[in-house]
Design an enzyme around this catalytic site. Structure first.
Site, PDB file in Angstrom:
ATOM      1  N   TYR A 107       8.670 -25.457 -21.831  1.00  0.00           N
ATOM      2  CA  TYR A 107       8.811 -24.135 -21.224  1.00  0.00           C
ATOM      3  C   TYR A 107       8.838 -23.005 -22.241  1.00  0.00           C
ATOM      4  CZ  TYR A 107       9.723 -25.748 -16.436  1.00  0.00           C
ATOM      5  OH  TYR A 107       9.627 -26.281 -15.177  1.00  0.00           O
ATOM      6  N   LYS A 136      11.551 -39.318 -21.430  1.00  0.00           N
ATOM      7  CA  LYS A 136      10.268 -39.975 -21.216  1.00  0.00           C
ATOM      8  C   LYS A 136       9.758 -40.473 -22.571  1.00  0.00           C
ATOM      9  CE  LYS A 136       6.855 -41.221 -18.456  1.00  0.00           C
ATOM     10  NZ  LYS A 136       7.030 -42.290 -17.459  1.00  0.00           N
ATOM     11  N   ASP A 167      11.054 -40.809 -14.439  1.00  0.00           N
ATOM     12  CA  ASP A 167      10.498 -41.194 -13.134  1.00  0.00           C
ATOM     13  C   ASP A 167      11.399 -42.207 -12.434  1.00  0.00           C
ATOM     14  OD1 ASP A 167       9.494 -42.319 -15.537  1.00  0.00           O
ATOM     15  OD2 ASP A 167       8.014 -43.491 -14.462  1.00  0.00           O
ATOM     16  N   ASP A 171      14.622 -28.966 -14.773  1.00  0.00           N
ATOM     17  CA  ASP A 171      14.198 -28.051 -13.721  1.00  0.00           C
ATOM     18  C   ASP A 171      13.859 -28.828 -12.449  1.00  0.00           C
ATOM     19  OD1 ASP A 171      13.414 -25.759 -12.416  1.00  0.00           O
ATOM     20  OD2 ASP A 171      11.511 -25.568 -13.458  1.00  0.00           O
TER      21      ASP A 171
END
Length: 342
Positions: free
Chosen positions: A125, A177, A212, A236
């Site tokens: 971001y 991740k 995930d 987010d």
């Protein structure tokens, strides 16, 4: 009489002024100690001062180091950046705290009580993006660079562990991740594990989960989580998912916290389509005000405010339309004020 605490108030755009007025009425009935300095931002800032984040607003927050704000609308066109992002950067509000607690029972999930801690300043971001032209297509390739620093990862992980221990939580889940983005989120996972081993092992439980898998587990069995800490983009997404477990963004407060300032907000948007119609639900901003009271060590007032919200919704059954009720913003506010004064 308790000492007054200076705080900046930003009513915001759309339904912002309505839910801020409701919140002020309730805080007044509660006897909250804030002394407000009202400022403008967002679309209202552009309209009145030609800037979505006017210097006077920034100066006010520098002075008070504390703010409550309604939702802000980023004007389309004109090259304006999000006021929310600018505020986080200006005051280095590195920690985004998003609690999710069941207030209205009987939904898909009951007895939810968990917190998402999101890193607020790094990751994908940061806005380092560009296009590469191929032949006559100027947007043939889009590229983005994400940056996570060791210092930034350590800071947010420390915040999460300290918050978890201070609030009597049992476990911190590190979400990453690192199996695919081995550098960008690998540094986050690695730093979290180092911090845990060095400072928190034996004081609280810790686990690591791939993002995930975490999303799936949150909708299958959210009760296995307590405090979730993760990077900017993942935070987010997961914080909105978690808000959905307790009834949506209308019940979701947020805090943006740094070393020198803290800004509290409802995380939903400005909803201009219902502005001025008395339909807005101020609960998210009221819960943000409760977080603000805790931040200034007025825990007893925060407890009274949360109890009044719970009783108004569940005992008195006074609810706005988004919670399948028929009360207007004003009627809901009156019921809350009566609870606090009664």
């Amino acid at each position: 009489m308790s000492t007054r605490i200076p705080a900046t108030l930003i009513p915001g755009d759309g339904i912002g002024p309505e839910i801020v007025d409701a919140t002020l009425a309730v805080l007044d009935a509660l006897g909250a100690p804030f002394e407000w300095d009202t400022q403008i931002a967002g679309l209202e800032g552009v309209t009145q001062a030609g800037d979505p984040l006017p210097p006077a607003t920034l100066d006010s927050i520098r002075r008070t180091r504390l703010a409550l704000k309604g939702p802000l609308e980023t004007p389309s066109g004109g090259g304006y950046r999000s006021s929310n992002v600018r505020l986080r950067e200006e005051f280095q509000l590195y920690a985004n705290l998003r609690p999710a607690r069941t207030i209205v029972p009987g939904g898909r999930f009951d007895d939810i009580d968990l917190v998402v801690v999101r890193e607020n300043l790094e990751g994908l971001y940061i806005g380092h993006e560009h296009y590469v032209q191929i032949d006559d297509d100027p947007h043939a390739v889009a590229m983005a660079t994400g940056i996570n620093t060791r210092a930034g990862c350590r800071r947010i992980v420390e915040f999460a562990f300290q918050h978890a221990i201070a609030t009597g939580r049992r476990k911190v889940t590190i979400v990453h991740k690192a199996n695919i983005m081995k550098a960008l989120t690998g540094i986050f996972k690695e730093t979290a594990e180092q911090v845990f081993e060095a400072r928190y092992k034996g004081r609280i439980a810790m686990e690591t989960v791939i993002v995930d898998a975490c999303a799936m587990k949150l909708v299958l069995d959210p009760w296995q989580f307590d405090v979730v800490v993760t990077t900017n983009l993942f935070g987010d997404i997961l914080s909105d998912l978690v808000a959905g477990l307790v009834g949506g963004l209308g019940l979701a407060p947020g805090a943006n916290i740094g070393a020198d300032a803290a800004i509290f907000e409802a995380v939903h948007g400005s909803a201009p389509d219902i502005a001025g119609q008395g339909k807005a639900n101020p609960t998210a901003l009221l819960l943000a005000a409760a977080m603000m009271l805790e931040h200034v060590q007025r825990h007893e007032l925060a407890l009274r405010l949360r109890q009044a919200i719970q009783d108004t919704l569940n005992v008195d059954q006074v609810r706005t339309g988004d919670l399948r009720g028929s009360a207007s913003t004003a009627a809901y506010t009156r019921a809350l004020v009566a609870r606090l004064k009664g």
